[in-house]
Design a protein around this motif. Structure first.
Motif, PDB file in Angstrom:
ATOM      1  N   TYR A 271       0.791  -1.227   0.000  1.00 15.32           N
ATOM      2  CA  TYR A 271       0.000   0.000   0.000  1.00 15.32           C
ATOM      3  C   TYR A 271       0.823   1.277   0.000  1.00 15.32           C
ATOM      4  O   TYR A 271       0.267   2.373  -0.087  1.00 15.32           O
ATOM      5  CB  TYR A 271      -0.956   0.017   1.206  1.00 15.32           C
ATOM      6  CG  TYR A 271      -0.287   0.055   2.560  1.00 15.32           C
ATOM      7  CD1 TYR A 271       0.011   1.266   3.171  1.00 15.32           C
ATOM      8  CD2 TYR A 271       0.038  -1.123   3.227  1.00 15.32           C
ATOM      9  CE1 TYR A 271       0.629   1.297   4.416  1.00 15.32           C
ATOM     10  CE2 TYR A 271       0.652  -1.097   4.472  1.00 15.32           C
ATOM     11  CZ  TYR A 271       0.944   0.116   5.056  1.00 15.32           C
ATOM     12  OH  TYR A 271       1.560   0.141   6.288  1.00 15.32           O
ATOM     13  N   GLN A 272       2.163   1.180   0.105  1.00 20.71           N
ATOM     14  CA  GLN A 272       3.001   2.368   0.058  1.00 20.71           C
ATOM     15  C   GLN A 272       4.265   2.067  -0.742  1.00 20.71           C
ATOM     16  O   GLN A 272       4.730   0.925  -0.772  1.00 20.71           O
ATOM     17  CB  GLN A 272       3.413   2.813   1.467  1.00 20.71           C
ATOM     18  CG  GLN A 272       2.299   3.420   2.292  1.00 20.71           C
ATOM     19  CD  GLN A 272       2.788   3.804   3.691  1.00 20.71           C
ATOM     20  OE1 GLN A 272       3.596   3.116   4.281  1.00 20.71           O
ATOM     21  NE2 GLN A 272       2.274   4.899   4.203  1.00 20.71           N
ATOM     22  N   PRO A 273       4.836   3.081  -1.385  1.00 13.57           N
ATOM     23  CA  PRO A 273       6.088   2.862  -2.115  1.00 13.57           C
ATOM     24  C   PRO A 273       7.254   2.689  -1.162  1.00 13.57           C
ATOM     25  O   PRO A 273       7.262   3.214  -0.058  1.00 13.57           O
ATOM     26  CB  PRO A 273       6.238   4.147  -2.943  1.00 13.57           C
ATOM     27  CG  PRO A 273       5.536   5.193  -2.137  1.00 13.57           C
ATOM     28  CD  PRO A 273       4.379   4.480  -1.485  1.00 13.57           C
ATOM     29  N   VAL A 274       8.244   1.938  -1.593  1.00 14.31           N
ATOM     30  CA  VAL A 274       9.482   1.735  -0.840  1.00 14.31           C
ATOM     31  C   VAL A 274      10.640   1.887  -1.815  1.00 14.31           C
ATOM     32  O   VAL A 274      10.539   1.490  -2.975  1.00 14.31           O
ATOM     33  CB  VAL A 274       9.515   0.331  -0.192  1.00 14.31           C
ATOM     34  CG1 VAL A 274      10.924  -0.029   0.263  1.00 14.31           C
ATOM     35  CG2 VAL A 274       8.570   0.277   0.995  1.00 14.31           C
ATOM     36  N   GLY A 275      11.735   2.457  -1.363  1.00 18.46           N
ATOM     37  CA  GLY A 275      12.919   2.521  -2.215  1.00 18.46           C
ATOM     38  C   GLY A 275      13.679   3.814  -2.167  1.00 18.46           C
ATOM     39  O   GLY A 275      14.842   3.873  -2.563  1.00 18.46           O
TER      40      GLY A 275
END
Length: 262
Positions: A181-185
């Motif tokens: 549900y959320q971007p990572v990186g």
């Protein structure tokens, strides 16, 4: 006497300026060469490893204490940091007693008589945070109670003191859930990267392969990437496009707990 004096100074500072029975533990993840790493400390004069952490000053908020501890361990500040669990089991600190820990570290004699205050409970409630950092930009730094601070491959983490292996497992489970549900990186990749490199990061965290088409669809749904030119070191016909995160949009999504991917 020098060591005993140093211990007295540290313990007096903790007793006067820090909250009793409340600690922080940090599961610091780093990504490097398609491997997920975690930062560990080796106890002074021992072969025992633990997570980095710290205590909360009486005049600081909990999150501020976590950021301070992160900065002291990695040399980095204001990275992605998220509280994931509070650890309060009665037996969580009984892997070694306080006295056994001091003995293993060779500090029992120097610390004799310094732990009599009612401030020092044998049980701590620990608030767990996980952090995502740029592996190449960190300066792992041991503290007075440790001889070494370094990165470990997530699959090679040894048996840790206390309940710290469980902390890592739960932090990784929380991070994997976040991917839905959320971007990572943003803090795990260089400033510019290819979509393949981003997918590799997700696959490493999840521990499984992802369908390329579905992955691209999910990432583009976030509207968090800015497409740049092609990688100049590869012939144009074969070169992949480079991307970078749109920082404001990325931070907006991190604050939107209701975001979900259909």
């Amino acid at each position: 006497m020098e060591l005993r004096g140093k211990l007295q100074e540290i313990l007096r500072d903790i007793e006067e300026n820090y909250l009793p029975s409340v600690s922080l533990d940090l599961v610091v993840f780093g990504f490097h060469e398609s491997q997920l790493k975690v930062l560990l400390l080796r106890f002074k004069d021992s072969n025992d490893w633990i997570l980095p952490g710290g205590r909360v000053r009486k005049d600081e908020n909990l999150d501020e204490a976590a950021y301070r501890s992160l900065r002291e361990r990695t040399g980095l500040d204001r990275l992605f940091l998220q509280q994931f669990h509070t650890f309060g089991n009665v037996n969580r600190m009984t892997y070694f007693s306080r006295e056994e820990t001091l003995e293993r570290m060779g500090l029992a004699e120097a610390a004799a008589g310094l732990w009599d205050s009612t401030y020092w409970a044998n049980r701590d409630i620990s608030v767990g945070y996980y952090a995502l950092v740029d592996f190449t930009g960190t300066v792992p730094t041991p503290d007075f109670m440790a001889d070494e601070c370094r990165w470990w491959d997530i699959a090679e983490v040894p048996h840790l003191l206390f309940d710290h292996n469980e902390m890592i497992r739960l932090a990784l489970r929380t991070l994997r859930r976040q991917l839905s549900y959320q971007p990572v990186g943003y803090n795990l990749l260089p400033e510019t990267f290819t979509m393949t490199e981003l997918q590799s990061l997700y696959e490493t965290i999840l521990g499984r392969s992802l369908d390329r088409r579905n992955f691209y669809k999910q990432i583009l749904h976030y509207d968090v990437l800015e497409r740049l030119g092609k990688r100049p070191t590869i012939p144009a016909s074969k070169a992949p496009y480079l991307y970078r995160f749109r920082k404001e949009r990325y931070e907006q999504l991190l604050n939107d707990e209701d975001l979900s991917v259909g």
